[in-house]
Write an enzyme that holds these catalytic residues in place. Structure first.
Site: not given
Length: 266
Positions: A49, A60
Site C-alpha cells: 500500500e 493519517d
C-alpha cells in the site's frame, strides 16, 4: 485474475492472511523509498500500500503525516510517485495499491491520473476521502483502465452503508479497526471478528483490517479472522528512527516486516 486476487488466493492456499505493508512514497527521499519498498517486498509482503504524499492527510496520524512531509520536502511529485512504481516493477510483481486523497486525483485529472497509475503498474486505488456515492467518475476511470477500487468501512458504518460500499468495491474491503486516524495502539479492538463477519454478509471480496496494528501478536489476532492485515505506522517508524542511514532503514524494515509476516499464519 488480477494480481490482487492472486495475492489473496495464494495466502489462503497457505492457510494465512495476506500481509499488506504501508509505506509513504518518497519517504524520506526517492532512492531510500525505493530501497525501503524493496526491503519489505523481499521480506514476504503480499501487497504494498503506497501512500501518495499529500500536504493535508486528514486520515493519517502523526507518524504518517511526518512521512508525507519528509517526502514532499525532498521534492517528491506525482510524476515521481509513478516513477517509483515503475522502478518497483523492474524487480517485483507484488500488487500495489495507491493510498491517496481525492484532491490529488482531481488536480491531475481523474482519467489521466488513473491511466498513469495503471501504466506505471498500480493495481488498486484507495481514495480515502471519497465516499462511494461521490465516486462515479473515479470508479468509471478505474473500470476503464483496469484498476481495482478499494473502499473503507468504519466501525460506525451501519449495514446499509456496508452494502453500498461492498457494491462499489472491486479489489477488497478495508475495515479500519478504530475511529480516528492511523497510528500504533496497545491492543486491537475486541469487535473485529464481529465487524469482519458483518462485512462478509455483503460481499465475497477479501476483507482486510488496518489502523493501529503494530506487532506480531496483533497481526496474529487479526489474521485469525480477516483475509488481510495492514501495518503502516510500525514500518514508517523504522524510517523515522533511522533517518540519515539508508542501510539501517532497510535492515530494520526487513527485520520488522519479516517478523510481522510470520504472524499471519493461522
Amino acid at each position: 485474475m488480477s494480481r490482487i486476487a492472486q495475492a489473496f488466493q495464494r495466502a489462503q492456499a497457505q492457510n494465512r492472511a495476506a500481509f499488506i505493508a504501508y509505506l509513504c512514497a518518497g519517504d524520506p527521499n526517492f532512492d531510500t523509498s525505493l530501497a525501503a519498498c524493496r526491503a519489505v517486498i523481499t521480506s514476504g509482503v503480499d501487497l504494498l500500500e503506497l501512500g501518495v504524499p499529500f500536504s493535508d492527510p486528514l486520515a493519517d496520524g502523526l507518524t504518517n503525516q511526518l512521512a508525507a512531509q519528509r517526502a514532499l520536502e525532498s521534492g517528491m511529485t506525482a510524476a515521481d510517485v509513478f516513477r517509483l512504481v515503475r522502478r518497483i516493477r523492474e524487480f517485483s510483481e507484488v500488487p500495489i495499491v495507491f493510498y491517496t486523497y481525492y484532491n490529488l486525483v482531481f488536480a491531475h485529472g481523474i482519467d489521466a491520473y488513473v491511466r498513469a497509475a495503471k501504466e506505471a503498474g498500480v493495481d488498486g486505488l484507495l481514495t480515502l476521502d471519497l465516499p462511494p456515492e461521490e465516486s462515479d467518475e473515479v470508479s468509471a476511470a478505474c473500470r476503464a483502465h483496469g484498476v481495482q477500487s478499494v473502499y473503507i468501512v468504519a466501525p460506525t458504518s451501519p449495514a446499509e452503508r456496508i452494502a453500498k460500499i461492498a457494491q462499489a468495491a472491486t479489489g477488497f474491503i478495508y475495515y479500519v479497526s478504530r475511529e480516528g486516524v492511523t497510528g500504533v495502539q496497545e491492543r486491537v479492538a475486541a469487535n473485529i471478528p464481529e465487524a469482519v463477519a458483518a462485512i462478509r454478509r455483503h460481499t465475497a471480496l477479501p476483507v482486510v483490517v488496518g489502523f493501529g496494528i503494530s506487532n506480531r501478536e496483533q497481526v496474529r489476532q487479526v489474521a485469525a479472522v480477516a483475509d488481510g492485515v495492514v501495518v503502516g505506522s510500525a514500518l514508517v517508524n523504522c524510517i523515522r528512527e533511522n533517518l540519515g542511514s539508508p542501510e539501517r532503514i532497510t535492515a530494520k524494515l526487513a527485520a520488522v516486516a519479516g517478523d510481522l509476516v510470520a504472524g499471519t499464519k493461522r
